[in-house]
Design a protein around this motif. Structure first.
Motif, PDB file in Angstrom:
ATOM      1  N   GLY A  86       0.760  -1.311  -0.370  1.00 46.22           N
ATOM      2  CA  GLY A  86       0.145  -0.244   0.048  1.00 46.22           C
ATOM      3  C   GLY A  86       1.063   1.016   0.827  1.00 46.22           C
ATOM      4  O   GLY A  86      -0.238   2.389  -0.534  1.00 46.22           O
ATOM      5  N   LEU A  87       1.542   1.819   0.316  1.00 49.13           N
ATOM      6  CA  LEU A  87       2.760   2.643   0.539  1.00 49.13           C
ATOM      7  C   LEU A  87       3.402   2.849  -0.571  1.00 49.13           C
ATOM      8  O   LEU A  87       4.495   4.074  -0.900  1.00 49.13           O
ATOM      9  N   TRP A  88       3.816   1.717  -1.074  1.00 50.74           N
ATOM     10  CA  TRP A  88       4.558   1.931  -2.411  1.00 50.74           C
ATOM     11  C   TRP A  88       3.452   2.845  -3.535  1.00 50.74           C
ATOM     12  O   TRP A  88       5.266   3.580  -3.644  1.00 50.74           O
ATOM     13  N   PRO A  89       2.660   3.403  -3.990  1.00 47.90           N
ATOM     14  CA  PRO A  89       2.476   3.903  -4.525  1.00 47.90           C
ATOM     15  C   PRO A  89       2.767   5.921  -4.131  1.00 47.90           C
ATOM     16  O   PRO A  89       3.817   6.188  -4.432  1.00 47.90           O
ATOM     17  N   GLY A  90       3.248   5.424  -2.422  1.00 44.15           N
ATOM     18  CA  GLY A  90       3.808   7.138  -1.891  1.00 44.15           C
ATOM     19  C   GLY A  90       4.280   7.488  -2.956  1.00 44.15           C
ATOM     20  O   GLY A  90       5.226   8.218  -2.289  1.00 44.15           O
TER      21      GLY A  90
END
Length: 324
Positions: free
Chosen positions: A91-95
């Motif tokens: 989930g944090l990868w796009p950030g």
């Protein structure tokens, strides 16, 4: 940054929880029941993702927040911690990608050789993921707090070390402060073609660490980059965000592939919430930090770095004894 190392147990892929990898030593199993769709819980997770995305964009360690929250709101089950960890990392990868893109304005001010660091970062991440199939990650846990502490110290004292070293450099060795200007910072001499392999090798090791473990990789990269004469903290963060996005992309691809293959369960609803929040936080903090004096940003990063080191010392040397 953020730590996005994938992990494996003997014979099967699994991910280790950043809160306590040993707590996730059991092989991943399907969770009982559905995910928590409570609006209040999702709103809180979104807020945590915004903060985590911002922390990763300026320093690293934001995964700690989202993992801890997911571990609390996901339904109980033998694979809950593993699901929370994998969901948080995906989930944090796009950030991370968004923060790298938001930092692109500073890339034009960087020396040409810095772009070559992308290749060893990607190769290192692949090697790190492969090593997960061979080496026991638990034996490396004791080293992590010391690595992050060393990186925090190096990053903090780097300006003073550079000023001392500059006495033997040409007087014109000065780099711009980066976008929007915030004064100047002493820079080291340009990396020569002969030294480039050594610099790439150093980043290769950082990439391996990122693919293998990942905790505090943003702080480690800032410490390494600060010694290479790239400029002030704005320039360092621009390069760090790009390289972190490369490393995290490799590790995330492995996690997604393992999840699709049935290696463990992922809460895709929470992935979507985390992705939206981390993108917002990453972009907002990059834009805000560029409007702040470089000295102020450096101090914020140093505080986060030492706090992250303190967290891992507490987890490894104190919480481990209390929890057995």
């Amino acid at each position: 940054s953020p730590g996005t190392g994938a992990a494996s147990s003997t014979g099967s892929w699994r991910a280790h929880a950043p809160g306590d990898p040993r707590a996730s030593s059991a092989a991943a199993q399907p969770m009982s029941g559905g995910v928590d769709n409570d609006p209040a819980g999702l709103a809180l997770l979104f807020l945590a993702a915004v903060i985590a995305g911002g922390i990763n964009a300026i320093a690293g360690g934001g995964t700690i927040l989202t993992f801890a929250l997911l571990a609390g709101i996901l339904p109980p089950g033998p694979g809950r911690l593993i699901t929370a960890n994998v969901t948080s990392k995906i989930g944090l990868w796009p950030g991370a990608v968004a923060a790298a893109w938001a930092s692109r304005a500073a890339w034009s001010n960087l020396p040409g050789w810095s772009r070559w660091l992308v290749l060893p970062s990607g190769i290192g991440a692949v090697l790190g993921v492969v090593l997960l199939r061979v080496l026991p990650k638990e034996s490396f846990d004791v080293v992590v707090p010391w690595l992050i502490l060393l990186a925090a110290v190096l990053f903090t004292v780097q300006p003073q070390v550079t000023r001392l070293a500059r006495r033997g450099w040409p007087a014109e060795a000065e780099t711009p402060a980066g976008p929007r200007g915030a004064g100047t910072q002493p820079a080291g001499p340009d990396v020569t073609p002969g030294a480039l392999p050594a610099v790439a090798g150093l980043q290769l090791l950082v990439g391996i660490y990122g693919g293998y473990f990942g905790a505090g990789i943003g702080i480690l990269m800032l410490a390494v980059l600060s010694l290479l004469g790239l400029g002030d903290v704005h320039a360092l963060n621009a390069v760090k965000n790009l390289l972190a996005a490369v490393v995290n992309s490799v590790a995330t691809a492995v996690l997604v592939a393992a999840a699709v293959a049935g290696g463990f369960e992922v809460s895709w609803l929470h992935v979507a919430v985390l992705a939206a929040g981390s993108i917002l936080g990453g972009i907002a903090v990059v834009r805000l930090s560029r409007r702040l004096p470089a000295v102020a940003v450096r101090r914020v990063v140093a505080v986060i770095a030492f706090a992250l080191a303190g967290y891992y010392f507490l987890r490894e040397y104190f919480l481990r004894e209390w929890t057995g």
